[in-house]
Design an enzyme around this catalytic site. Structure first.
Site, PDB file in Angstrom:
ATOM      1  N   GLU A   1      -4.732 -27.181 -36.087  1.00 42.40           N
ATOM      2  CA  GLU A   1      -4.433 -25.806 -36.482  1.00 42.40           C
ATOM      3  C   GLU A   1      -5.488 -24.842 -35.908  1.00 42.40           C
ATOM      4  O   GLU A   1      -5.148 -23.754 -35.437  1.00 42.40           O
ATOM      5  CB  GLU A   1      -4.358 -25.709 -38.016  1.00 42.40           C
ATOM      6  CG  GLU A   1      -4.173 -24.313 -38.582  1.00 42.40           C
ATOM      7  CD  GLU A   1      -2.953 -23.558 -38.051  1.00 42.40           C
ATOM      8  OE1 GLU A   1      -2.075 -24.165 -37.418  1.00 42.40           O
ATOM      9  OE2 GLU A   1      -2.913 -22.327 -38.247  1.00 42.40           O
TER      10      GLU A   1
ATOM     11  N   ASN B   1      20.970  -9.328 -33.748  1.00 48.48           N
ATOM     12  CA  ASN B   1      19.938 -10.377 -33.756  1.00 48.48           C
ATOM     13  C   ASN B   1      20.657 -11.704 -33.671  1.00 48.48           C
ATOM     14  O   ASN B   1      21.683 -11.896 -34.331  1.00 48.48           O
ATOM     15  CB  ASN B   1      19.142 -10.365 -35.071  1.00 48.48           C
ATOM     16  CG  ASN B   1      18.033  -9.355 -35.049  1.00 48.48           C
ATOM     17  OD1 ASN B   1      17.916  -8.572 -34.119  1.00 48.48           O
ATOM     18  ND2 ASN B   1      17.212  -9.365 -36.091  1.00 48.48           N
TER      19      ASN B   1
ATOM     20  N   TRP C   1      13.348  -8.952 -28.494  1.00 46.97           N
ATOM     21  CA  TRP C   1      12.496  -9.975 -27.883  1.00 46.97           C
ATOM     22  C   TRP C   1      13.405 -10.706 -26.919  1.00 46.97           C
ATOM     23  O   TRP C   1      14.375 -11.344 -27.341  1.00 46.97           O
ATOM     24  CB  TRP C   1      11.967 -10.889 -28.983  1.00 46.97           C
ATOM     25  CG  TRP C   1      10.915 -11.861 -28.582  1.00 46.97           C
ATOM     26  CD1 TRP C   1       9.567 -11.621 -28.501  1.00 46.97           C
ATOM     27  CD2 TRP C   1      11.088 -13.244 -28.240  1.00 46.97           C
ATOM     28  NE1 TRP C   1       8.908 -12.774 -28.137  1.00 46.97           N
ATOM     29  CE2 TRP C   1       9.815 -13.786 -27.971  1.00 46.97           C
ATOM     30  CE3 TRP C   1      12.190 -14.087 -28.147  1.00 46.97           C
ATOM     31  CZ2 TRP C   1       9.610 -15.103 -27.606  1.00 46.97           C
ATOM     32  CZ3 TRP C   1      11.999 -15.415 -27.779  1.00 46.97           C
ATOM     33  CH2 TRP C   1      10.709 -15.904 -27.516  1.00 46.97           C
TER      34      TRP C   1
ATOM     35  N   ARG D   1       7.038  -8.640 -35.765  1.00 43.66           N
ATOM     36  CA  ARG D   1       7.837  -9.812 -35.406  1.00 43.66           C
ATOM     37  C   ARG D   1       7.758 -10.118 -33.913  1.00 43.66           C
ATOM     38  O   ARG D   1       8.145 -11.190 -33.480  1.00 43.66           O
ATOM     39  CB  ARG D   1       9.291  -9.573 -35.813  1.00 43.66           C
ATOM     40  CG  ARG D   1       9.437  -9.370 -37.314  1.00 43.66           C
ATOM     41  CD  ARG D   1      10.820  -8.939 -37.662  1.00 43.66           C
ATOM     42  NE  ARG D   1      11.771 -10.004 -37.421  1.00 43.66           N
ATOM     43  CZ  ARG D   1      12.110 -10.914 -38.310  1.00 43.66           C
ATOM     44  NH1 ARG D   1      11.591 -10.873 -39.503  1.00 43.66           N
ATOM     45  NH2 ARG D   1      12.974 -11.855 -38.028  1.00 43.66           N
TER      46      ARG D   1
ATOM     47  N   GLU E   1      -3.231 -19.143 -29.543  1.00 42.27           N
ATOM     48  CA  GLU E   1      -2.263 -18.074 -29.807  1.00 42.27           C
ATOM     49  C   GLU E   1      -2.836 -16.688 -29.601  1.00 42.27           C
ATOM     50  O   GLU E   1      -2.194 -15.833 -29.016  1.00 42.27           O
ATOM     51  CB  GLU E   1      -1.820 -18.131 -31.283  1.00 42.27           C
ATOM     52  CG  GLU E   1      -0.836 -19.185 -31.621  1.00 42.27           C
ATOM     53  CD  GLU E   1      -0.325 -18.995 -33.040  1.00 42.27           C
ATOM     54  OE1 GLU E   1      -1.128 -19.120 -33.977  1.00 42.27           O
ATOM     55  OE2 GLU E   1       0.869 -18.730 -33.202  1.00 42.27           O
TER      56      GLU E   1
END
Ligand code: AGP
Length: 614
Positions: free
Chosen positions: A486, A102, A76, A27, A493
């Site tokens: 995309e 979270n 994060w 994650r 990324e």
């Protein structure tokens, strides 16, 4: 984004917590920590960076004897840097209470000021620490742990999933959620909490998703769930059937590569279930829109973020082509900024792999308030977004571990093909022969995807030649503009190379100024499709400015080898279906470039698998 695991039972919690956190690593996170408790005291161990650092801290600590419970977290950073002080668990009452969280507490500054006035001292820059001190405050006022947690929650604005342990009640682990996912798990050796199912694979035998504002009290051998009004709820746990294989790399170098290679099978299974033959009607049993409501639909809105937004663009094209209903695609964050025109005549489609993306959830909530019929396309049918669903279209792509979405994107595309065929059937907007031809072609796609995956030499060669380029341009016309977007997103990324994506006709209106021999241009061209000849001209224009050219095409024309530096071929397919094949080489291109640069492909910097903050 952040991840939670918690355990209370008759086994040492350390390995359970570390295993759970390991399975949540995908994650994305920048620090980690655990709190352990035995009957006498709690201890907290935290570290900045990856889990290996936490493991080292644990191995160097003199641990509590016989701990019966623990909570763990990967963080994060949102409020304050990703260091050990800001890492969870956070504590209060001189270390006698520890929590993991979270979500985001929006009114934390006011609460912090109030608590500082009362003499509480804060160690971290986080919003989470106010929750620890608030629960501590109510415990000192005489509440028990359950009541104190409820009282603290009643003061919070924002989103939270919490795990709480305290020395005041050493046989208890408390869990509560509000707009952030939290799952309970059971096994013979104890009970668990987790922010996501992978943390419990191989540990719990059965699970249950906690609903908003429910609170669970876990002990070594019991779980009680309480509704928002604190009445007891009777819940049924479902067997946890997901195998460890679903979160294993199975010999692949990265999860991303494994997930790219799963796409033939995933599309085959999804099609087999929903469209067993070209003669069959599309079977979408969880679409609950009545025939009269469907006939009254005047507009379709599709709301999503990131990769899901690109699937939405393909979906718009398909729906308009097959039904003639005007369809708008909106980035969820933008839908939230503007006046909503949704109404009872709107079909609003929310697309989210994780079902936990905060922007998409808020936008869907807003559309629902405007009485739109809400249809959710998601890979996680028990995720938070499905609470707003009137209709559901599950993607069934299996857990996607790599942060970069690949198989879920392809499954989203298949879902949009099925949905647009379904709408066309029910609205009688396309004649039967055309529908059947389209279905026939759709059923060939899984094999075509496998053919592309088996022939990746040209893609590897291309990646090798251009992995040191600092910029790329991706372009196409028509339905594959979304594929270009995309492809560019995937490259950005995971390789950190800049890539712009354009409708090819736009090149001459500006981006052409960028072109020179250092800027590769990737084009998606389908012969017979709209603008094939014009796309070739756009490439001639780019070549005249010395740009290296890469084609993704189903054309067999050998002349293309003169124009393009690399021609990557995909099987022949009509333009309408081509996004299902043309995207696969772009995933592989991004993967091979990133891998050759030594990037952390599965966990790219600064990114998280599900973005649970707006
Ligand atoms: C995909 O590769 C990205 N990591 C990201 O853009 C993602 O698609 C986006 O955050 C939306 O996520 P969702 O589909 O889970 O809502």
């Amino acid at each position: 984004m952040c991840g939670i695991i918690g355990y209370i039972g008759n086994t040492s919690p350390i390995d359970i917590l570390l295993n759970g956190l390991k399975h949540l690593e995908y994650r994305g996170y920048d620090s980690a920590g655990i709190a352990l408790g035995n009957l006498n005291r709690l201890m907290v161990i935290k570290a900045a960076g990856k889990l290996a650092n936490l493991q080292q801290e644990i191995s160097q600590s003199s641990l509590l004897s016989s701990p019966n419970r623990g909570i763990g977290h990967i963080r994060w950073a949102t409020h304050g840097k990703g260091n050990a002080v800001n890492a969870h668990p956070h504590t209060s009452l001189n270390g006698n209470l520890a929590i993991v969280h979270n979500g985001i507490i929006e009114n934390y500054k006011d609460l912090k000021a109030e608590l500082i006035n009362q003499g509480y001292v804060f160690q971290s820059e986080t919003d989470t620490e106010v929750i620890a001190h608030l629960i501590g405050f109510y415990l000192q006022q005489g509440s028990n742990l359950h009541q104190a947690t409820r009282q603290a929650c009643s003061r919070l604005h924002g989103a939270y999933a919490l795990g709480v342990i305290s020395q005041a009640e050493p046989h208890k682990l408390i869990a509560v959620r509000h707009h952030a996912p939290l799952i309970l798990g059971q096994s013979r050796s104890g009970n668990y909490i987790a922010s996501d199912i992978p943390a419990l694979i191989g540990q719990a035998d059965s699970t249950l998703s906690l609903e908003d504002d429910e609170l669970a009290e876990l002990s070594e051998n019991n779980i009680s769930v309480f509704a928002a009004d604190d009445t007891i709820c009777h819940k049924t746990f479902k067997p946890l059937t997901m195998s460890a294989d679903s979160i294993d790399k199975l010999g692949y170098r990265h999860y991303m590569l494994k997930e790219i290679h799963e796409q033939g099978n995933i599309t085959r299974q999804l099609l087999h279930k929903r469209l067993p033959s070209a003669e069959a009607e599309v079977n979408l049993p969880d679409i609950n829109i009545s025939s009269s409501r469907l006939q009254a639909i005047r507009q379709i809105e599709i709301i999503a973020c990131g990769t899901s937004l690109h699937a939405a663009e393909v979906g718009k094209y398909l729906i308009e082509e097959l039904t003639g209903i005007s369809t708008q695609v909106m980035a969820a964050s933008e839908y939230l900024c503007r006046r909503s025109l949704s109404s009872e005549h709107t079909l609003c489609i929310g697309v989210s792999q994780s079902g936990e993306t905060a922007d998409t959830i808020s936008a869907i909530r807003k559309a629902k308030e405007h009485n739109a019929h809400i249809l959710i396309l998601t890979n996680r049918p028990d995720s938070s977004i499905t609470r707003y669903a009137d209709s559901l279209l599950p993607l069934e792509a299996g857990i996607e571990v790599s942060v970069a979405a690949t198989k879920s994107y392809t499954a989203q595309l298949v879902a949009f093909y099925l949905l647009s065929l379904y709408l066309a059937e029910h609205l009688h907007s396309v004649d039967a022969a055309q529908l059947s031809a389209l279905k026939q072609e759709l059923l060939q796609i899984p094999t075509q995807i496998e053919t592309i995956l088996q022939n990746d030499q040209e893609i590897k060669a291309c990646a090798q030649q251009f992995n040191h380029s600092r910029n790329f341009i991706y372009m196409s016309r028509g339905i594959n503009v979304a594929t270009a977007q995309e492809g560019a997103l995937k490259l950005k990324e995971i390789s950190y190379i800049n890539a712009g994506a354009y409708p090819a006709g736009e090149l001459k209106h500006g981006p052409i100024a960028l072109l020179d021999e250092t800027l590769p241009v990737v084009s998606i061209l389908i012969p017979g499709g709209s603008g094939y000849a014009k796309l070739l001209s756009n490439n001639e224009e780019a070549k005249a400015r010395k740009a290296p050219l890469i084609a993704i095409t189903s054309s067999q024309d050998k002349e293309l080898n003169k124009l393009f530096n690399h021609v990557i071929t995909v099987p022949q397919v009509s333009e309408l279906l081509s996004p299902l094949t043309t995207n696969i080489p772009l995933q592989l291109l991004a993967y091979y470039i990133a891998d050759s640069l030594g990037r952390d492909v599965d966990q790219p910097r600064n990114l998280a698998k599900s973005v649970t903050v707006e």
